[in-house]
Design an enzyme around this catalytic site. Structure first.
Site, mmCIF file in Angstrom:
data_model
loop_
_atom_site.group_PDB
_atom_site.id
_atom_site.type_symbol
_atom_site.label_atom_id
_atom_site.label_comp_id
_atom_site.label_asym_id
_atom_site.label_seq_id
_atom_site.Cartn_x
_atom_site.Cartn_y
_atom_site.Cartn_z
ATOM 1 N N ASP A 175 28.679 38.595 46.613
ATOM 2 C CA ASP A 175 29.583 39.084 45.578
ATOM 3 C C ASP A 175 28.898 40.150 44.722
ATOM 4 O O ASP A 175 27.689 40.379 44.808
ATOM 5 C CB ASP A 175 30.139 37.933 44.738
ATOM 6 C CG ASP A 175 29.090 37.229 43.904
ATOM 7 O OD1 ASP A 175 28.332 37.897 43.178
ATOM 8 O OD2 ASP A 175 29.028 35.984 43.957
ATOM 9 N N LYS A 176 29.691 40.789 43.907
ATOM 10 C CA LYS A 176 29.225 41.940 43.125
ATOM 11 C C LYS A 176 28.013 41.614 42.273
ATOM 12 O O LYS A 176 27.123 42.445 42.082
ATOM 13 C CB LYS A 176 30.384 42.439 42.250
ATOM 14 C CG LYS A 176 30.131 43.743 41.531
ATOM 15 C CD LYS A 176 31.399 44.186 40.815
ATOM 16 C CE LYS A 176 31.204 45.534 40.131
ATOM 17 N NZ LYS A 176 32.447 45.985 39.445
#
Length: 247
Positions: free
Chosen positions: A113-114
């Site tokens: 994820d980011k």
């Protein structure tokens, strides 16, 4: 004897993002394509797709990019997204622009994820991508986790039990291995890749992940000298090694 794969020059270079077939043809006529030092004016010529082709074929004075079947090891930085379409910085923006036009596309093997950094693999090999992300192959991934609150001491047993059920799911997690590094830091090794799995595991244990960094994928570890945002192309031997690990 193994069959030797061949391809037209224009088809190969177009699939690798060098331009349309018409553009490749124009490059050939302009003398920008050279094979073993000799100009390739006729881009309909078929050439063998051999491992040493990138050392033999030059385009505008530069050696050919890695052939289809490339596997890339990237140190994913915080803030980059494993997507082809979302806004903001994408992991694919860290690769040469031409590589964004390859067909098949280069895609991440699983996602980080980011707000997660660390080891990310990318490839245009669909079979390898499926093999390394398929739950039945149990490829291990190890994360360094920093937490908002001290470990209680019960997380290791809970994660190893094989009975932990994440909120909204109907199947318990496979056993995972936890090694405490300090009161608020641990290494967690999992063999699945469910949505936000590590963060949700610690949430289920009453804690909150503040920093998450993937240190290894199967038998591959993130090189210490590979800075965030940097990447390298895996050798054929390295690809064969990780493929064997997922057999």
């Amino acid at each position: 004897m193994a069959k030797i794969l061949t391809s037209r020059v224009d088809k190969l270079l177009s699939s690798m993002g060098y331009g349309s077939r018409n553009q490749i043809s124009a490059m050939g006529k302009a003398g920008q394509l050279r094979l073993d030092g000799a100009p390739v004016h006729d881009v309909s010529k078929r050439i063998a797709i051999s491992a040493n082709l990138p050392d033999r074929l030059q385009i505008a004075g530069e050696l050919l990019d890695p052939l289809p079947g490339v596997v890339i090891l990237m140190h994913k930085p915080l803030g980059a997204t494993c997507s082809h379409k979302e806004d903001g910085t994408l992991v694919y923006d860290l690769l040469p622009p031409r590589w964004r036009r390859r067909n098949p596309l280069i895609s991440s093997i699983g996602r980080l994820d980011k707000e997660t950094s660390g080891l990310l693999l990318l490839t245009d090999d669909g079979d390898l991508l499926h093999r390394l992300t398929s739950p039945k192959h149990h490829v291990s991934k190890t994360y360094r986790v920093r937490l908002d609150r001290p470990l209680s001491g019960t997380e290791g047993e809970l994660f190893a039990s094989g009975s932990l059920m994440l909120n909204g799911e109907e199947k318990p997690l496979e056993p995972a291995d936890l090694v405490a590094m300090s009161d608020k830091e641990a290494l967690l090794t999992i063999t699945e890749g469910r949505y936000h799995q590590v963060r949700r595991m610690f949430a289920a244990a009453g804690n909150h992940v503040t920093d998450l960094h993937r240190e290894s994928f199967g038998a591959l570890s993130l090189p210490e000298d590979l800075a965030a945002g940097q990447w390298s192309v895996l050798s054929a031997a390295q690809v064969a090694f990780i493929t064997a690990q997922s057999a």
